[in-house]
Design a protein around this motif. Sequence first.
Motif, short mmCIF file in Angstrom:
data_model
loop_
_atom_site.label_atom_id
_atom_site.label_comp_id
_atom_site.label_asym_id
_atom_site.label_seq_id
_atom_site.Cartn_x
_atom_site.Cartn_y
_atom_site.Cartn_z
N ALA A 198 0.84 -1.20 0.00
CA ALA A 198 0.00 0.00 0.00
C ALA A 198 0.87 1.25 0.00
N LEU A 199 0.36 2.30 -0.59
CA LEU A 199 1.05 3.58 -0.65
C LEU A 199 0.18 4.66 -0.02
N ALA A 200 0.81 5.54 0.76
CA ALA A 200 0.07 6.62 1.40
C ALA A 200 0.96 7.84 1.53
N TYR A 201 0.46 8.98 1.11
CA TYR A 201 1.19 10.23 1.29
C TYR A 201 1.02 10.75 2.71
N PHE A 202 2.08 11.43 3.19
CA PHE A 202 2.02 11.97 4.54
C PHE A 202 2.67 13.34 4.60
N GLY A 203 2.37 14.06 5.66
CA GLY A 203 3.01 15.34 5.92
C GLY A 203 2.83 15.73 7.37
N PHE A 204 3.57 16.74 7.78
CA PHE A 204 3.43 17.32 9.11
C PHE A 204 3.34 18.83 8.95
N GLY A 205 2.61 19.46 9.83
CA GLY A 205 2.54 20.92 9.79
C GLY A 205 1.45 21.41 8.86
N ASP A 206 1.83 22.15 7.83
CA ASP A 206 0.90 22.83 6.94
C ASP A 206 0.21 21.83 6.02
N ALA A 207 -1.05 21.52 6.31
CA ALA A 207 -1.78 20.53 5.53
C ALA A 207 -1.98 20.99 4.09
N GLU A 208 -2.31 22.26 3.89
CA GLU A 208 -2.56 22.75 2.54
C GLU A 208 -1.30 22.67 1.68
N ARG A 209 -0.18 22.96 2.28
CA ARG A 209 1.07 22.88 1.52
C ARG A 209 1.37 21.43 1.14
N SER A 210 1.18 20.51 2.06
CA SER A 210 1.41 19.09 1.77
C SER A 210 0.53 18.63 0.63
#
Length: 291
Positions: A207-219
């Motif tokens: 499975a593949l999943a994108y992730f980020g921390f902090g600014d959700a809109e930027r991610s």
Amino acid sequence: MHIGIALPTAVRHADPRVIPRWATAAEQAGFATLGSTGRYAYPAVSDTVALAAAAAVTSRIELLSHIMIAPSWPAALLAKEVAGIDAVSGGRLTLGIGLGTRADDFVVPGLGLRGRGKRLDADLRTYRSVWRGKPVAGGENPAVPDGTRHIPLLFGASSEAALQRAAREGEGFIGPSVPAPMAGPSFDAARAAWSAAGRTSPPRLVALAYFGFGDAERSRATVHDFYASHTLTAGLAETIAGGVAVGTAEIRQTVAAYQDMGVDDLIFLPSADDLDALTQLADCVLQGSAT
């Protein structure tokens, strides 16, 4: 379920110098797999280059392309390239391949979108011939040294024909990078294809999943940028970008969702080339101590 992380090869203008540092940090953090997403028509490091750099600076972590657009390459050349990466890594490469959908990624004359499915069937035979050490183009020399192994193949697939090819030729299936609830049917389809093909062992499911921390809109904007294309189904870029798991809670929800689906591997794809994001992800999903 094993958890991996991808190199930032799907981040516009990511600093190429971060690739070896990212690979080293991923292995030291304890991720099971180090992945790479590749396109030609995007301003980022090529997946073959990124995987080769990662192979040179790591010693234990699995390397995985997810996916490499195989029919955009001359088959014999790609077979040699990936055999070299695998050899440098000490046999840690798994080759995830797919057909591709964007015309601008197909830049080699004669290797366009048209006929790429049939071409891939022929390419797979070429890969195996090269890896067996058969002489090149009727000459005396093989393209690869003695000891080259047949690299394990995984497939990203959605059509019935592609799923049949995956079950016939591969060891597993790489799911789409859509939100987890939408990915479940694709894994069910892969299991069904394996069963229909008479395979006695179940497919390896990644499975593949994108992730980020902090600014959700930027991610989400970063991920949307990678997928935006008129050749894709309308709204797919928005769907994928909207499914980026941002922050500890959403990332852990994604882990739980894929565990419930029974997949074997979950690879998190970054939405930035910031090494702090790798460290935060490790804390979140490997040690469980992120805040």
